[in-house]
Design a protein around this motif. Structure first.
Motif, PDB file in Angstrom:
ATOM      1  N   ALA A 185      35.066   4.982   5.660  1.00  0.00           N
ATOM      2  CA  ALA A 185      34.185   5.064   4.541  1.00  0.00           C
ATOM      3  C   ALA A 185      32.995   4.194   4.728  1.00  0.00           C
ATOM      4  CB  ALA A 185      35.202   4.700   3.357  1.00  0.00           C
ATOM      5  N   VAL A 186      32.101   4.603   4.144  1.00  0.00           N
ATOM      6  CA  VAL A 186      30.678   3.787   3.919  1.00  0.00           C
ATOM      7  C   VAL A 186      30.724   3.623   2.205  1.00  0.00           C
ATOM      8  CG1 VAL A 186      28.330   3.704   4.051  1.00  0.00           C
ATOM      9  CG2 VAL A 186      29.928   4.806   6.178  1.00  0.00           C
ATOM     10  N   ALA A 187      30.321   2.574   2.121  1.00  0.00           N
ATOM     11  CA  ALA A 187      29.958   1.925   0.567  1.00  0.00           C
ATOM     12  C   ALA A 187      28.571   1.400   0.615  1.00  0.00           C
ATOM     13  CB  ALA A 187      31.095   0.852   0.216  1.00  0.00           C
ATOM     14  N   MET A 188      27.682   2.154  -0.437  1.00  0.00           N
ATOM     15  CA  MET A 188      26.475   1.732  -0.434  1.00  0.00           C
ATOM     16  C   MET A 188      26.033   1.368  -2.046  1.00  0.00           C
ATOM     17  SD  MET A 188      24.650   4.653   1.848  1.00  0.00           S
ATOM     18  CE  MET A 188      26.036   5.869   1.413  1.00  0.00           C
ATOM     19  N   LEU A 189      25.380  -0.056  -2.288  1.00  0.00           N
ATOM     20  CA  LEU A 189      24.861  -0.210  -3.514  1.00  0.00           C
ATOM     21  C   LEU A 189      23.582   0.061  -3.624  1.00  0.00           C
ATOM     22  CD1 LEU A 189      26.008  -1.862  -5.975  1.00  0.00           C
ATOM     23  CD2 LEU A 189      24.583  -3.819  -4.897  1.00  0.00           C
ATOM     24  N   ILE A 190      23.146   1.145  -4.701  1.00  0.00           N
ATOM     25  CA  ILE A 190      21.809   1.833  -4.843  1.00  0.00           C
ATOM     26  C   ILE A 190      21.281   0.722  -6.119  1.00  0.00           C
ATOM     27  CG2 ILE A 190      20.534   3.664  -5.074  1.00  0.00           C
ATOM     28  CD1 ILE A 190      22.217   3.692  -2.616  1.00  0.00           C
ATOM     29  N   SER A 191      20.068   0.322  -5.704  1.00  0.00           N
ATOM     30  CA  SER A 191      19.278  -0.161  -6.779  1.00  0.00           C
ATOM     31  C   SER A 191      17.742  -0.103  -6.858  1.00  0.00           C
ATOM     32  CB  SER A 191      19.746  -1.874  -6.693  1.00  0.00           C
ATOM     33  OG  SER A 191      19.050  -2.366  -5.757  1.00  0.00           O
ATOM     34  N   ALA A 192      17.312  -0.961  -7.587  1.00  0.00           N
ATOM     35  CA  ALA A 192      15.785  -0.875  -7.660  1.00  0.00           C
ATOM     36  C   ALA A 192      15.473  -2.067  -6.629  1.00  0.00           C
ATOM     37  CB  ALA A 192      15.305  -1.304  -9.080  1.00  0.00           C
ATOM     38  N   ASP A 193      14.076  -2.090  -6.289  1.00  0.00           N
ATOM     39  CA  ASP A 193      13.799  -3.219  -5.460  1.00  0.00           C
ATOM     40  C   ASP A 193      14.985  -3.489  -4.262  1.00  0.00           C
ATOM     41  OD1 ASP A 193      11.343  -3.480  -6.855  1.00  0.00           O
ATOM     42  OD2 ASP A 193      12.264  -4.425  -8.381  1.00  0.00           O
ATOM     43  N   PRO A 194      15.324  -2.587  -3.439  1.00  0.00           N
ATOM     44  CA  PRO A 194      16.683  -2.723  -2.678  1.00  0.00           C
ATOM     45  C   PRO A 194      16.065  -3.621  -1.311  1.00  0.00           C
ATOM     46  CG  PRO A 194      15.547  -0.515  -2.188  1.00  0.00           C
ATOM     47  CD  PRO A 194      14.815  -1.270  -3.404  1.00  0.00           C
ATOM     48  N   LYS A 195      17.010  -4.389  -0.796  1.00  0.00           N
ATOM     49  CA  LYS A 195      16.797  -5.321   0.333  1.00  0.00           C
ATOM     50  C   LYS A 195      16.756  -4.591   1.605  1.00  0.00           C
ATOM     51  CE  LYS A 195      18.899  -9.044  -2.477  1.00  0.00           C
ATOM     52  NZ  LYS A 195      19.409  -8.322  -3.397  1.00  0.00           N
TER      53      LYS A 195
END
Length: 390
Positions: free
Chosen positions: A157-167
């Motif tokens: 599995a792959v987990a990704m945190l999606i957000s504004a102004d990503p790092k």
């Protein structure tokens, strides 16, 4: 507004089988597996791991308390769902103690599911800039013992945190996608193993790539020279190379060399895990980001997603300043180093040891599974999960 991948991590089970040894047992030349399809090791999930636990373990290592409070959407892409009604996302939401005031759903379109989730996440964050979305791509690829697809199995599995102004990576808005109703790969609801027309599926994978690539060029004005690398959905690692080679003559030898070299780096993790369906493209991206140490900040990375049945999409992202500081390179190296090889006979036994489908209760021994989150059994038709960190 810039929206994209703020964090990315993955998880794969602690067991694997060596593809050279599997080939010998199947009376196949090892090079057919290691060179012909490009696989070295195949992850083997014990009975104590399913798509829910794989995803939860992948996310567990990247999320902090602040993330869990800000996440208001969990989108779980999978084709290995455990329930026709309740979403896998709801299980993960509880296992990770995410903010209760959140949406949690499951999406499905073969291996395209996590890409659909990312695009949904972008739309949500555009409307809610302070939100964070947890996107999960988790699957167990099963074709059966001694089948044509056996060598392209895997689990992870792959987990990704999606957000504004990503790092890590800003996802660009222009994208090209295509849908056609075809039967190249499918799994009816009554089967725990997939059916595939391998030759036809390979042809469609390449044809879809060529069509979305042409459309992408028209929409963006970009060409191969604008990309530092292109990552592909990898049912097996030779597949993406076949697609890439169909367009390389559009550019210079220097660019061809760069794209081919970076493609090889992007396949390293996949070669040692196998096919994880919805997570495969993003495992390839992770392999590139973590193993290509001189990948420049500001690089444009192409992403080709393909889900049989079929939906294809080509989109791109821009690597952010200091992106390497926000990766989990050592943690993932340790994950690979800590795995245990099983014999082919042991793999076959594990493969056939499955959860009951007749409503029987079962209690599992999770002591042999080093994962933090495991399936502990079934009670009254309900899967039981344990987070050992609680």
């Amino acid at each position: 507004m810039k929206i994209g991948i703020d964090k990315i991590g993955f998880y794969t089970p602690h067991l694997y089988v060596d593809m050279n040894k599997l080939a010998v047992e199947r009376n196949v030349e090892p090079e057919k597996f290691t060179i012909g399809i490009g696989q070295e090791k195949m992850a083997i999930p014990p009975i104590t791991q399913d798509s829910v636990t794989l995803a939860a373990n992948a996310a567990l290592e990247i999320l902090d308390d602040n993330d869990k409070e800000q996440i208001d959407f969990v989108i779980f892409g999978t084709e290995s769902g455990i329930d026709h009604s309740k979403s896998a996302g709801v299980y993960v939401h509880e296992l990770l103690d995410i903010n209760p005031y959140a949406r949690s759903i499951e999406v499905k379109q073969a291996c395209y599911g996590a890409t659909a989730a990312i695009q949904m996440a972008k739309g949500h964050i555009a409307l809610h800039p302070t939100s964070k979305v947890l996107v999960l791509g988790s699957d167990i690829a099963r074709y059966g013992l001694n089948t044509g697809g056996e060598a392209t199995q895997g689990a992870g599995a792959v987990a990704m945190l999606i957000s504004a102004d990503p790092k890590v990576m800003v996802l660009e808005d222009k994208t090209a996608y295509l849908t056609k109703d075809i039967m190249d790969f499918w799994r009816p609801v009554y089967s725990d193993k997939a059916f595939v027309d391998g030759k036809f599926s390979n042809e469609q994978y390449i044809a879809f790539f060529q069509q979305v690539w042409e459309r992408y060029k028209k929409q963006t004005g970009l060409g191969l020279s604008d990309f530092e690398a292109i990552c592909y959905h990898l049912p097996y690692t030779k597949m993406g190379l076949k697609a890439l080679r169909t367009v390389l003559d559009e550019t210079t030898e220097e660019v061809q060399e760069r794209l081919t070299t970076n493609y090889k780096v992007s396949t390293t993790y996949n070669r040692n895990v196998g096919n994880i369906y919805t997570g495969s493209l993003y495992l390839s991206l992770l392999s590139l980001l973590e193993l290509k140490e001189d990948l420049p900040e500001g690089s444009r990375i192409g992403l080709y997603s393909y889900g049989s049945g079929a939906v294809g999409e080509l989109f791109s992202g821009i690597l952010q300043p200091n992106y390497r500081e926000h990766l989990y390179v050592e943690r993932h190296k340790q994950l690979f180093d800590d795995r245990t090889e099983v014999t082919v006979a042991e793999y076959e036994e594990i493969f056939q040891h499955t959860l009951p489908t007749d409503g029987s209760n079962i209690e599992l021994d999770i002591g042999k599974d080093p994962a933090a989150i495991c399936v502990s059994g079934i009670t009254e038709h309900m899967r039981q999960y344990v987070n050992k960190h609680r």
